[in-house]
Design an enzyme around this catalytic site. Structure first.
Site, PDB file in Angstrom:
ATOM      1  N   SER A  12       0.829  -1.208   0.000  1.00  0.00           N
ATOM      2  CA  SER A  12       0.000   0.000   0.000  1.00  0.00           C
ATOM      3  C   SER A  12       0.862   1.256   0.000  1.00  0.00           C
ATOM      4  O   SER A  12       0.339   2.362  -0.131  1.00  0.00           O
ATOM      5  CB  SER A  12      -0.917   0.017   1.228  1.00  0.00           C
ATOM      6  OG  SER A  12      -0.135   0.047   2.405  1.00  0.00           O
ATOM      7  N   GLY A  13       2.159   1.082   0.156  1.00  0.00           N
ATOM      8  CA  GLY A  13       3.059   2.237   0.198  1.00  0.00           C
ATOM      9  C   GLY A  13       3.459   2.686  -1.195  1.00  0.00           C
ATOM     10  O   GLY A  13       3.089   2.084  -2.208  1.00  0.00           O
ATOM     11  N   TYR A  14       4.225   3.765  -1.221  1.00  0.00           N
ATOM     12  CA  TYR A  14       4.653   4.315  -2.514  1.00  0.00           C
ATOM     13  C   TYR A  14       5.575   3.355  -3.260  1.00  0.00           C
ATOM     14  O   TYR A  14       5.439   3.146  -4.467  1.00  0.00           O
ATOM     15  CB  TYR A  14       5.389   5.638  -2.292  1.00  0.00           C
ATOM     16  CG  TYR A  14       4.525   6.806  -1.909  1.00  0.00           C
ATOM     17  CD1 TYR A  14       3.178   6.869  -2.260  1.00  0.00           C
ATOM     18  CD2 TYR A  14       5.070   7.872  -1.204  1.00  0.00           C
ATOM     19  CE1 TYR A  14       2.400   7.968  -1.921  1.00  0.00           C
ATOM     20  CE2 TYR A  14       4.304   8.977  -0.860  1.00  0.00           C
ATOM     21  CZ  TYR A  14       2.970   9.019  -1.215  1.00  0.00           C
ATOM     22  OH  TYR A  14       2.217  10.108  -0.874  1.00  0.00           O
ATOM     23  N   ALA A  15       6.542   2.779  -2.543  1.00  0.00           N
ATOM     24  CA  ALA A  15       7.529   1.929  -3.217  1.00  0.00           C
ATOM     25  C   ALA A  15       6.886   0.622  -3.696  1.00  0.00           C
ATOM     26  O   ALA A  15       7.074   0.209  -4.848  1.00  0.00           O
ATOM     27  CB  ALA A  15       8.699   1.643  -2.268  1.00  0.00           C
ATOM     28  N   CYS A 149      17.488   5.877  -2.685  1.00  0.00           N
ATOM     29  CA  CYS A 149      17.188   6.763  -3.820  1.00  0.00           C
ATOM     30  C   CYS A 149      18.210   7.898  -3.942  1.00  0.00           C
ATOM     31  O   CYS A 149      18.804   8.098  -5.007  1.00  0.00           O
ATOM     32  CB  CYS A 149      15.762   7.281  -3.743  1.00  0.00           C
ATOM     33  SG  CYS A 149      15.289   8.021  -2.169  1.00  0.00           S
ATOM     34  N   ASN A 313      12.718   9.196  -7.923  1.00  0.00           N
ATOM     35  CA  ASN A 313      13.093   8.415  -6.727  1.00  0.00           C
ATOM     36  C   ASN A 313      12.316   7.113  -6.603  1.00  0.00           C
ATOM     37  O   ASN A 313      12.827   6.125  -6.059  1.00  0.00           O
ATOM     38  CB  ASN A 313      12.894   9.246  -5.452  1.00  0.00           C
ATOM     39  CG  ASN A 313      11.478   9.769  -5.319  1.00  0.00           C
ATOM     40  OD1 ASN A 313      11.063  10.593  -6.130  1.00  0.00           O
ATOM     41  ND2 ASN A 313      10.746   9.302  -4.322  1.00  0.00           N
TER      42      ASN A 313
HETATM   43  N1  NAP Z   1       9.702   6.334  -1.167  1.00  0.00           N
HETATM   44  C1  NAP Z   1      10.883   6.239  -1.781  1.00  0.00           C
HETATM   45  O1  NAP Z   1      11.226   7.070  -2.653  1.00  0.00           O
HETATM   46  C2  NAP Z   1      11.838   5.127  -1.445  1.00  0.00           C
HETATM   47  C3  NAP Z   1      13.054   5.062  -2.155  1.00  0.00           C
HETATM   48  C4  NAP Z   1      13.964   4.028  -1.855  1.00  0.00           C
HETATM   49  C5  NAP Z   1      13.661   3.127  -0.856  1.00  0.00           C
HETATM   50  N2  NAP Z   1      12.493   3.227  -0.178  1.00  0.00           N
HETATM   51  C6  NAP Z   1      12.255   2.270   0.907  1.00  0.00           C
HETATM   52  O2  NAP Z   1      11.132   1.467   0.627  1.00  0.00           O
HETATM   53  C7  NAP Z   1      10.481   1.140   1.865  1.00  0.00           C
HETATM   54  C8  NAP Z   1       9.028   1.524   1.761  1.00  0.00           C
HETATM   55  O3  NAP Z   1       8.983   2.930   1.556  1.00  0.00           O
HETATM   56  P1  NAP Z   1       7.672   3.686   1.102  1.00  0.00           P
HETATM   57  O4  NAP Z   1       8.110   5.009   0.631  1.00  0.00           O
HETATM   58  O5  NAP Z   1       6.857   2.840   0.196  1.00  0.00           O
HETATM   59  O6  NAP Z   1       6.920   3.817   2.507  1.00  0.00           O
HETATM   60  P2  NAP Z   1       5.358   3.918   2.752  1.00  0.00           P
HETATM   61  O7  NAP Z   1       4.731   4.597   1.580  1.00  0.00           O
HETATM   62  O8  NAP Z   1       5.195   4.545   4.081  1.00  0.00           O
HETATM   63  O9  NAP Z   1       4.862   2.408   2.795  1.00  0.00           O
HETATM   64  C9  NAP Z   1       5.186   1.513   3.825  1.00  0.00           C
HETATM   65  C10 NAP Z   1       4.442   0.201   3.628  1.00  0.00           C
HETATM   66  O10 NAP Z   1       4.730  -0.687   4.697  1.00  0.00           O
HETATM   67  C11 NAP Z   1       3.516  -0.989   5.421  1.00  0.00           C
HETATM   68  N3  NAP Z   1       3.842  -0.935   6.842  1.00  0.00           N
HETATM   69  C12 NAP Z   1       4.086   0.147   7.575  1.00  0.00           C
HETATM   70  N4  NAP Z   1       4.458  -0.188   8.830  1.00  0.00           N
HETATM   71  C13 NAP Z   1       4.422  -1.513   8.874  1.00  0.00           C
HETATM   72  C14 NAP Z   1       4.695  -2.456   9.882  1.00  0.00           C
HETATM   73  N5  NAP Z   1       5.119  -2.077  11.098  1.00  0.00           N
HETATM   74  N6  NAP Z   1       4.566  -3.748   9.609  1.00  0.00           N
HETATM   75  C15 NAP Z   1       4.147  -4.125   8.384  1.00  0.00           C
HETATM   76  N7  NAP Z   1       3.866  -3.273   7.367  1.00  0.00           N
HETATM   77  C16 NAP Z   1       4.024  -1.978   7.615  1.00  0.00           C
HETATM   78  C17 NAP Z   1       2.515   0.051   5.005  1.00  0.00           C
HETATM   79  O11 NAP Z   1       1.187  -0.412   4.903  1.00  0.00           O
HETATM   80  P3  NAP Z   1       0.212  -0.753   6.050  1.00  0.00           P
HETATM   81  O12 NAP Z   1       0.498   0.211   7.166  1.00  0.00           O
HETATM   82  O13 NAP Z   1      -1.139  -0.585   5.454  1.00  0.00           O
HETATM   83  O14 NAP Z   1       0.523  -2.173   6.388  1.00  0.00           O
HETATM   84  C18 NAP Z   1       2.947   0.350   3.575  1.00  0.00           C
HETATM   85  O15 NAP Z   1       2.422  -0.621   2.695  1.00  0.00           O
HETATM   86  C19 NAP Z   1      11.211   1.903   2.983  1.00  0.00           C
HETATM   87  O16 NAP Z   1      12.098   1.057   3.652  1.00  0.00           O
HETATM   88  C20 NAP Z   1      11.952   2.994   2.210  1.00  0.00           C
HETATM   89  O17 NAP Z   1      13.138   3.394   2.866  1.00  0.00           O
HETATM   90  C21 NAP Z   1      11.556   4.189  -0.447  1.00  0.00           C
END
Ligand code: NAP
Length: 345
Positions: A12-15, A149, A313
């Site tokens: 459900s998150g961005y990545a 990123c 990113n």
């Molecule tokens: N955004 C970027 O540009 C980017 C770039 C490189 C790497 N990343 C990495 O990719 C990962 C995800 O980033 P994101 O940007 O997608 O974050 P995000 O949008 O906040 O999404 C996080 C995801 O994890 C779930 N989640 C949150 N807390 C949780 C928990 N305690 N246990 C299980 N599920 C949990 C959330 O959904 P629910 O709460 O509904 O379960 C959601 O699906 C991070 O480690 C980030 O560092 C992100």
């Protein structure tokens, strides 16, 4: 060819959502499971409205995960390592998008993440997911820790000069301007704060965690300094790296280094144009694409070279290079599912 099944954890998150978007267009992948604790039972398009009509998947809880060929872990920092025992038996190939397995040296990890690594014994089993630096190790890899990123943008900007050992006389100063989506949908990245998303501000003057990746990955351990600034844009990173070239070096040498190192890279484009308004890398042109555009300009009087790199990113900084790594690991064409060139205007 039968398709590989893919489960996206944290979908459900961005990545995770971005990996899903890309995987839906990949000829050899079929996403069969997407998890979210908060949205379990809801159709995926409730959270990712751009995917309406493209998938009928519903979110499920992590506890209901079943085996798949490929597991994409897109969880906030710390979760993949702490719960790895739950994941490792589920899939032959595990790709983690978080920072949990990127840093090989537990001491370096402790310095930047301010805690002991929860599972240091796992670190050697992961390949750092940057195709340009680790293509050979990625072939056949089953555990991949995708690069950060901002780290990707900075590493790709500097790699040719450092790889070829250009003797730089001064420290390197790096500034990364980062879109708000780097913080995640829930602001889960500790270096951001959701209340401040979308503003123009310095969010890490010193001590950015991605500095650890630059230290680990860039050849020569050259002294460098990283500052990160958040911008009102949603997607995109624009990085400048300021270096000084020694006497006797000119822009031609710099140009030659980038051409030599990146000649065969499918997703790196050198932007070096003298006329018009498109003379510098521009993240706006890269939205949704896996390209990293790199340019540079030299001040002949001082020998200062400003190297510029732009990425999306969520694509070249996350889901796109994860897919590029998977393509390499499986021996497929590296560009499969990543053909989108971006939009203009
Ligand atoms: N955004 C970027 O540009 C980017 C770039 C490189 C790497 N990343 C990495 O990719 C990962 C995800 O980033 P994101 O940007 O997608 O974050 P995000 O949008 O906040 O999404 C996080 C995801 O994890 C779930 N989640 C949150 N807390 C949780 C928990 N305690 N246990 C299980 N599920 C949990 C959330 O959904 P629910 O709460 O509904 O379960 C959601 O699906 C991070 O480690 C980030 O560092 C992100």
């Amino acid at each position: 060819m039968s398709k590989l099944s893919v489960a996206i954890v944290g979908g459900s998150g961005y990545a995770g959502g971005e990996f899903l978007r890309l995987a839906l267009n990949h000829p050899h992948l079929e996403v069969t499971q997407v998890t979210s604790e908060r949205n379990a039972g809801d159709p995926v398009h409730f959270v990712h409205p751009n995917l309406r009509g493209r998938t009928h998947l519903k979110f499920r809880r992590m506890a209901d995960l079943e085996a798949a060929d490929v597991l994409i872990l897109a969880l906030p920092h710390g979760n993949a390592a702490k719960h790895f025992a739950r994941f490792e038996g589920l899939a032959e190939t595990i790709i983690d998008l978080s920072a949990d397995f990127r840093i090989k040296d537990p001491e370096l990890y402790r310095k930047y993440y301010e805690e002991d690594h929860p599972a240091p014994e796992l670190l050697p089993s992961f390949v750092y997911g940057n195709p340009e630096l680790h293509r050979e190790e990625l072939r056949g890899a089953t555990r991949i820790a995708c690069a950060g990123c901002l780290a990707t943008s900075a590493i790709l900007a500097l790699y040719p000069l450092l790889k070829l050992g250009v003797p730089l006389p001064k420290d390197i100063m790096i500034t990364g301007l980062v879109g708000s989506s780097a913080a995640g949908a829930s602001g889960s990245d500790a270096s951001h704060h959701p209340e401040r998303e979308g503003s123009l501000r310095v969010y890490k003057a010193t001590g950015h965690r991605h500095h650890a990746e630059l230290t680990q990955e860039l050849p020569g351990r050259f002294p460098l300094h990283l500052t990160a600034i958040s911008t009102p844009r949603v997607r995109g990173i624009l990085t400048t790296a300021q270096v000084f070239i020694p006497d006797g070096y000119s822009e031609r040498d710099v140009w030659g280094a980038y051409r030599e190192v990146y000649a065969d890279e499918p997703f790196i484009r050198i932007v070096k144009v003298r006329k018009g308004i498109h003379r510098y890398p521009d993240p706006k042109l890269l939205d949704g694409s896996n390209f990293c555009d790199i340019g540079f300009e030299t001040d002949d009087e001082t020998g200062r070279v400003v190297i510029m790199s732009a990425i999306d990113n969520l694509v070249k900084g996350t889901a796109g290079h994860a897919l590029q790594c998977l393509n390499i690991a499986r021996g497929w064409d590296e560009t499969l599912g990543l053909e989108f060139v971006g939009l203009h205007p």
